[in-house]
Design an enzyme around this catalytic site. Structure first.
Site, short mmCIF file in Angstrom:
data_model
loop_
_atom_site.label_atom_id
_atom_site.label_comp_id
_atom_site.label_asym_id
_atom_site.label_seq_id
_atom_site.Cartn_x
_atom_site.Cartn_y
_atom_site.Cartn_z
CG HIS A 1 39.62 26.46 24.74
ND1 HIS A 1 40.93 26.13 24.84
CD2 HIS A 1 39.15 25.82 23.66
CE1 HIS A 1 41.26 25.30 23.84
NE2 HIS A 1 40.19 25.11 23.12
CB SER B 1 42.79 23.95 16.87
OG SER B 1 41.83 24.64 16.12
CE LYS B 2 39.63 29.33 21.96
NZ LYS B 2 39.55 30.74 22.20
NE ARG B 3 40.69 26.91 12.79
CZ ARG B 3 41.38 27.84 13.44
NH1 ARG B 3 40.76 28.82 14.05
NH2 ARG B 3 42.70 27.80 13.48
CG ASP B 4 40.53 18.75 17.21
OD1 ASP B 4 39.73 17.99 16.61
OD2 ASP B 4 41.54 18.34 17.79
#
Length: 492
Positions: free
Chosen positions: A20, A256-259
């Site tokens: 990431h 965030s990884k969900r962004d």
């Protein structure tokens, strides 16, 4: 930490996912710090949470670090004097140290079930308290422990946190940081299955692997007092800690990884045809700045100028436009052949160029990519940039601004005259196209926008784009005539 020790730092990913942006920055800053100081950079795999480990996660981390241009001195693939380099292979090191803490009364067995712990947390929240373990197993007698074990309860091991103490450390980024031990609560150092927890294993590994500095993300700062307490319990000297500020998106929220608005993983940038040198450059400037205004540096230059004193105390903004600009700076400097190699797989994947190209088709792709060399930022961008070269004449539509240009009285005669020129043009190349447009200008008495703009819109479908004669050459005679005749038929 003594100043004359050789600098040793580590990047310690969990194989729970792919590399990431935030983790890549941690690795990169540790790498630059080690190389700047002539020290060692170590990769250690923190895989004690087996349930969360992802197949291929470890390989992905290493592969993408190498792609970015980050190398290391020790790791799973480069054993040194401090292995093993996977935590799951180090339990023989952790177990006797946990026993030592139990024997010295610095740790104890806890038989609380998950349900009991959850009920305790909920009750504390209801009272407006910060959830932490109450310490109820701290003073169990031998008989009480035996009774719990007779019931089949397996214990976890908790570290006994000293009361009424202040843990203070000097952070490389945040300066002096203090924590009150009364707010921490006895924490688990070994789970019920015997596997050590993150905070215990990390402290032990960092000491035994002789890490001099621990440079990591801000989200780890609450772990630091726990790790320092473990150092203190064994009489070890803690390393120097540095906690980099968070990376935030354009809404100033933590990345965030969900962004979905930001591409999160190095693998994705690689697949899109970004250049590793450009991404290295961009990530190095996320929360660190050099002296002066320059923003483009080679890896060697970053190593030379890297100074942790210039790590930012404010959150690092992930600026997508800056990323595009940085990549474009690198693409512009590449030889055209390299840019073609960057772009070609994406044209093939889009199905607009065949996988098995003839020499003629390869030459054509070179011409196509050359039109966009200056403005391309990454390989996959070529597909969107060059759409006009692959559209069918019957599919071409015009917006209101384009229609207004094409509504001028002289347009049909200009298009007809240029179509006649295009039919006989030999060779069908940019210089000849330019000469043909001049002949239309002379014949029709139309010049400037009234001449170039209608030809551009009808042939390319766009008001703006690459130099017109070059674009027409790359489109080729057949496509150009199809588009000119198609428009004339509809506008007689």
């Amino acid at each position: 930490m003594s100043d004359n020790k050789k600098v040793r730092v580590r990047y310690a990913p969990s194989p729970t996912g792919y590399l990431h942006i935030g983790n890549a920055r941690t690795a990169l800053f540790n790498y630059l710090f080690a190389r700047h100081n002539g020290g060692d950079f170590v990769i250690r795999i923190e895989d004690t949470d087996a349930k969360r480990n992802v197949e291929g996660g470890e390989e992905s981390q290493m592969r993408n670090l190498k792609w970015l241009g980050i190398d290391w001195d020790e790791g799973v693939d480069k054993p040194g004097n401090f292995g093993p380099y996977r935590q799951s292979e180090r339990t023989h090191i952790y177990d006797p140290l946990i026993e030592q803490l139990l024997d010295e009364g610095k740790a104890y067995k806890c038989y609380c079930t998950e349900e009991e712990l959850e009920a305790e947390r909920e009750a504390q929240k209801a009272r407006g308290e910060m959830p932490r373990y109450s310490g109820k197993c701290r003073h169990l007698t031998e008989a009480e422990r035996a009774e719990k074990e007779a019931q089949g309860l397996k214990p976890s091991i908790r570290f006994l946190v000293p009361e009424n103490e202040t843990i203070t450390f000097n952070d490389m980024v945040k300066d002096e940081v203090s924590f009150d031990t009364n707010g921490i609560g006895d924490f688990v150092i070994a789970k019920k299955d015997g596997m050590p927890t993150y905070n215990f294993a990390v402290a032990v590994d960092d000491h035994l692997m002789e890490m001099t500095h621990v440079l990591r993300g801000d989200d780890h700062i609450s772990n630091t007092p726990k790790q320092i307490m473990i150092y203190n319990a064994f009489g070890w000297e803690p390393p120097t800690f540095g906690h980099m500020t968070l990376i935030v998106n354009e809404s100033r929220r933590k990345l965030s990884k969900r962004d979905g608005s930001i591409i999160q993983f190095i693998e994705q940038y690689r697949d899109l045809g970004y250049l590793p040198e450009a991404l290295f450059n961009f990530i190095a400037m996320l929360g660190w700045s050099p002296e002066g205004e320059e923003e483009i540096f080679s890896k060697e230059e970053f190593i030379k100028i890297f100074d942790p004193k210039r790590l930012s105390k404010s959150p690092a903004l992930f600026d997508k436009q800056k990323l595009t600009w940085v990549n474009n700076q690198y693409v512009k400097k590449l030889p055209l052949n390299d840019v073609v190699e960057l772009a070609l797989p994406h044209l093939q994947e889009a199905g607009v160029v065949s996988k098995e190209m003839t020499n003629e088709e390869r030459d054509w792709v070179h011409k196509l990519v050359s039109l966009y060399h200056e403005q391309m930022s990454y390989g996959a961008e070529i597909v969107g940039l060059s759409e006009m070269f692959f559209a069918d004449a019957s599919e071409m539509t015009f917006d209101d601004e384009e229609k207004e240009v094409l509504a001028a009285e002289t347009v049909p005669t200009v298009i007809e005259a240029f179509a006649k020129e295009a039919e006989t043009l030999e060779p069908f190349e940019a210089d000849e196209v330019k000469a043909a447009i001049k002949r239309v200008q002379k014949e029709m008495g139309v010049k400037g926008k009234g001449l170039f703009m209608p030809i551009r819109i009808v042939t390319t479908g766009e008001m703006h784009g690459p130099e017109l004669p070059l674009a027409i050459e790359v489109l080729g005679r057949e496509k150009v005539l199809n588009r000119l005749h198609n428009w004339l038929e509809k506008n007689k």
